[in-house]
Write a protein that holds these residues in place. Structure first.
Motif, PDB file in Angstrom:
ATOM      1  N   ASN A   1      -5.551  -3.992  -4.324  1.00  0.00           N
ATOM      2  CA  ASN A   1      -5.756  -2.893  -3.548  1.00  0.00           C
ATOM      3  C   ASN A   1      -5.468  -3.474  -1.903  1.00  0.00           C
ATOM      4  O   ASN A   1      -5.992  -2.979  -1.003  1.00  0.00           O
ATOM      5  CB  ASN A   1      -7.195  -2.391  -3.368  1.00  0.00           C
TER       6      ASN A   1
ATOM      7  N   MET B   1       0.392  -2.290   4.656  1.00  0.00           N
ATOM      8  CA  MET B   1      -0.499  -1.753   5.665  1.00  0.00           C
ATOM      9  C   MET B   1      -1.497  -2.764   6.071  1.00  0.00           C
ATOM     10  O   MET B   1      -2.183  -2.867   7.037  1.00  0.00           O
ATOM     11  CB  MET B   1      -1.468  -0.361   5.409  1.00  0.00           C
ATOM     12  N   ASP B   2      -1.734  -4.004   5.176  1.00  0.00           N
ATOM     13  CA  ASP B   2      -2.752  -4.884   5.524  1.00  0.00           C
ATOM     14  C   ASP B   2      -1.958  -6.309   5.697  1.00  0.00           C
ATOM     15  O   ASP B   2      -2.377  -7.208   5.850  1.00  0.00           O
ATOM     16  CB  ASP B   2      -3.318  -5.310   4.235  1.00  0.00           C
TER      17      ASP B   2
ATOM     18  N   GLU C   1       2.807   0.624   0.271  1.00  0.00           N
ATOM     19  CA  GLU C   1       1.968   0.737   1.530  1.00  0.00           C
ATOM     20  C   GLU C   1       0.387   0.486   1.328  1.00  0.00           C
ATOM     21  O   GLU C   1      -0.003  -0.458   2.203  1.00  0.00           O
ATOM     22  CB  GLU C   1       2.154   2.250   1.898  1.00  0.00           C
ATOM     23  N   LYS C   2      -0.232   0.673   0.392  1.00  0.00           N
ATOM     24  CA  LYS C   2      -1.721   0.619   0.228  1.00  0.00           C
ATOM     25  C   LYS C   2      -1.915  -0.315  -1.045  1.00  0.00           C
ATOM     26  O   LYS C   2      -3.213  -0.689  -1.089  1.00  0.00           O
ATOM     27  CB  LYS C   2      -2.193   1.582  -0.038  1.00  0.00           C
ATOM     28  N   PHE C   3      -1.133  -0.953  -1.647  1.00  0.00           N
ATOM     29  CA  PHE C   3      -1.435  -1.748  -2.990  1.00  0.00           C
ATOM     30  C   PHE C   3      -0.117  -2.630  -3.514  1.00  0.00           C
ATOM     31  O   PHE C   3       0.867  -2.279  -2.899  1.00  0.00           O
ATOM     32  CB  PHE C   3      -1.942  -0.803  -4.174  1.00  0.00           C
TER      33      PHE C   3
END
Length: 584
Positions: free
Chosen positions: A510, A514-515, A544-546
């Motif tokens: 996850n 973005m991280d 983007e998110k994972f």
């Protein structure tokens, strides 16, 4: 609040007039203020930067907290203030945090008191109406966080048309907080003829990109951390303890119990970790306070007030929230996790051991973080030899030594005569040695809260080798079984065929773009926690998110179990088998 350095000489007025800051070409009003504050000799960053900034040069300075960089840019800014003129913003200083905005503003106010300098800090969490009133009245210097500066620019309440100099302080932290676009917008709203000064503790490529884009032929200054002269003991004792993640809270409590710091700053990666560790330390009897970006200004002010007054002795904070804090009585710095950037380690450690005082820097390293500690050793050119977490016996010995020290102070003070009748009464019933031992037990229980700490904390430094040997044997046995199954069935049903002929499982993690996660972060986390090696890991897709990561078939459950409490880029990782849905 200032970070200029006061001298210990007896005649500051005479020295300030003949040399020191006077040699840097500063105006008389500023020199008078510095003399009144007791500042005489400039620090290296001040000596190198002030003359260049006064001369109008753009400048890039690399210097850590405690080197005096606030005065290095604040004093030249004051050279532009014209006493008696209508105040309008001629200098804009951008900083990452509210605390640093207040600290810099107070320093400029003190240095510019004889110039009637009007300075205003503007930041989120403070009523904007108050800021609007002061801006309408007029100020010479604005010290702002990027977000609130953008807010005022969009409102039309911060006029930057006459700004002559812009200072970016702690630029690396502003970028880490996601202010890159705001900085571009703010600098774009200032005159092209402005002077730009950038200070940063570290110099990653993103900082160099900003310098190339917004600075013109800048002077470059780098101030190295003070080196300990050969033959002398270092002012900061650096200690590394290799601890498994599950045992880190207990290990830190044990280490602090032995160290007994006057005041300690504990760095954590995430807000959640800050809150959880603060609760754990308070449960152990410490007066710990949390500080992170999820707190409002009133909460932050209360925390800092308790720390400075001595009502709290531990501050648990994220790196960003702790930037700019000035804690005079700080004796210990703790890295609850190994910093990913060696420069961050140097910056944190530089908070203790100032002004000739001794300090202690403690780092809790997980077995998988050996690469980060090696990078720190390479940059600092200092060996960080792992030490064993204090044992229960070490803790008992330290507690006894502390009690004996307190007892000696009471005996030397000779003010315990009023307790002699009680001792004499008990001596008639018990052996005097037993009476003394009972008194020491009471003193021990009152000091430690009678807490029982009898659990030995495993030494994780040697565990990886044993684990690797055991798992190499297990893996060889399992691979033999898997090979037999594939020979019978043609392929393993748990995965699809890899390009190299092997089968894989696909894992869902996850964290994503973005991280700011990179393939190396994922590979490092998996190989650090599990028994896989880099060559075992297949294709990596970062969305983007994972992210999706291929691992050898049959190893997925082992990896998932090994990474249950892992953080990647400061975020607690959640990992499972990919269910094949398209989340991209």
């Amino acid at each position: 609040m200032s970070d200029a350095v006061p001298s210990g000489t007896e005649n500051p007025t005479e020295n300030a007039g003949q040399g020191g800051f006077a040699e840097l070409g500063l105006r008389a009003e500023v020199l008078r203020a510095l003399t009144g504050l007791g500042y005489e000799e400039p620090t290296p960053i001040q000596r190198e930067a002030i003359t260049e900034i006064v001369a109008g040069r753009d400048l890039v300075g690399q210097a850590a907290t405690g080197t005096g960089k606030t005065a290095a840019f604040a004093l030249p800014v004051l050279e532009r203030v014209v006493p008696g003129s209508d105040p309008q913003p001629l200098a804009l200083i951008l900083v990452p945090t509210r605390e640093l905005a207040v600290q810099v503003s107070e320093a400029i106010y003190k240095y510019g008191r004889h110039l009637d300098t009007e300075v205003l800090p503007i930041y989120g969490g403070q009523p904007i109406i108050r800021q609007l009133k002061v801006l309408q009245r007029g100020v010479h210097v604005v010290v702002a966080t990027p977000g609130r500066a953008i807010d005022h620019i969009n409102r039309g309440t911060l006029n930057l048309d006459h700004v002559e100099i812009v200072v970016l302080d702690e630029a690396d932290e502003m970028l880490d907080m996601g202010f890159a676009e705001d900085l571009d917008a703010i600098l774009g709203a200032t005159p092209e003829s402005r002077q730009t000064v950038l200070f940063s503790a570290t110099m990653p490529p993103r900082i160099e990109a900003i310098a190339r884009k917004h600075l013109t032929d800048p002077v470059r200054i780098r101030i190295q951390a003070d080196q300990t002269p050969e033959g002398e003991a270092p002012r900061v004792s650096e200690r590394v303890y290799v601890v498994a993640r599950a045992h880190k809270p207990a290990a830190l409590g044990r280490i602090l119990d032995v160290e007994q710091p006057d005041a300690a700053l504990v760095f954590c990666r995430t807000r959640t970790e800050v809150d959880e560790l603060t609760e754990t330390l308070n449960g152990r009897g410490y007066r710990a306070e949390a500080l992170h970006g999820g707190m409002d200004q009133l909460q932050r002010d209360r925390v800092m007030g308790r720390l400075r007054s001595g009502a709290a002795d531990l501050l648990v904070a994220t790196d960003v929230a702790a930037r700019g804090l000035d804690i005079d009585h700080l004796t210990h710095v703790v890295n609850y996790d190994v910093p990913s950037a060696p420069e961050s380690y140097v910056h944190r450690v530089g908070r203790v051991g100032r002004a000739g005082r001794e300090g202690v820097a403690i780092t809790l390293a997980e077995p998988r973080e050996r690469r980060q500690t090696s990078n720190i050793e390479r940059v600092t050119r200092r060996k960080l030899a792992p030490e064993k977490v204090p044992s229960v016996a070490d803790l008992r010995a330290a507690q006894n030594e502390q009690i004996l020290g307190s007892l000696r102070e009471v005996l030397e003070a000779d003010d315990s005569a009023r307790f002699l009748p009680a001792v004499e009464a008990l001596a008639g019933e018990f052996e005097l040695a037993d009476v003394a031992a009972a008194a020491l037990k009471l003193a021990h229980d009152s000091t430690t809260g009678a807490a029982v700490d009898d659990q030995e904390i495993p030494d994780a430094a040697e565990r990886p080798r044993r684990d690797r040997e055991r798992n190499d044997r297990d893996r060889g046995r399992d691979q033999g079984r898997d090979r037999g199954r594939r020979d019978d069935r043609g392929r393993d049903d748990r995965g699809r065929n890899r390009g190299d002929g092997g089968d894989v499982d696909k894992l869902f993690i996850n964290v994503g773009r973005m991280d700011r996660v990179r393939p190396g972060d994922l590979v490092g986390a998996i190989t650090g926690e599990s028994q896989l090696q880099g060559r075992d890991i297949g294709a990596i897709q970062i969305f983007e998110k994972f992210s999706l990561v291929e691992v050898p078939a049959g190893s997925a459950e082992d990896v998932i179990q090994a990474m249950r409490n892992t953080t990647i880029r400061g975020r607690r990782a959640s990992i499972r088998r990919d269910r094949g849905r398209n989340d991209a």
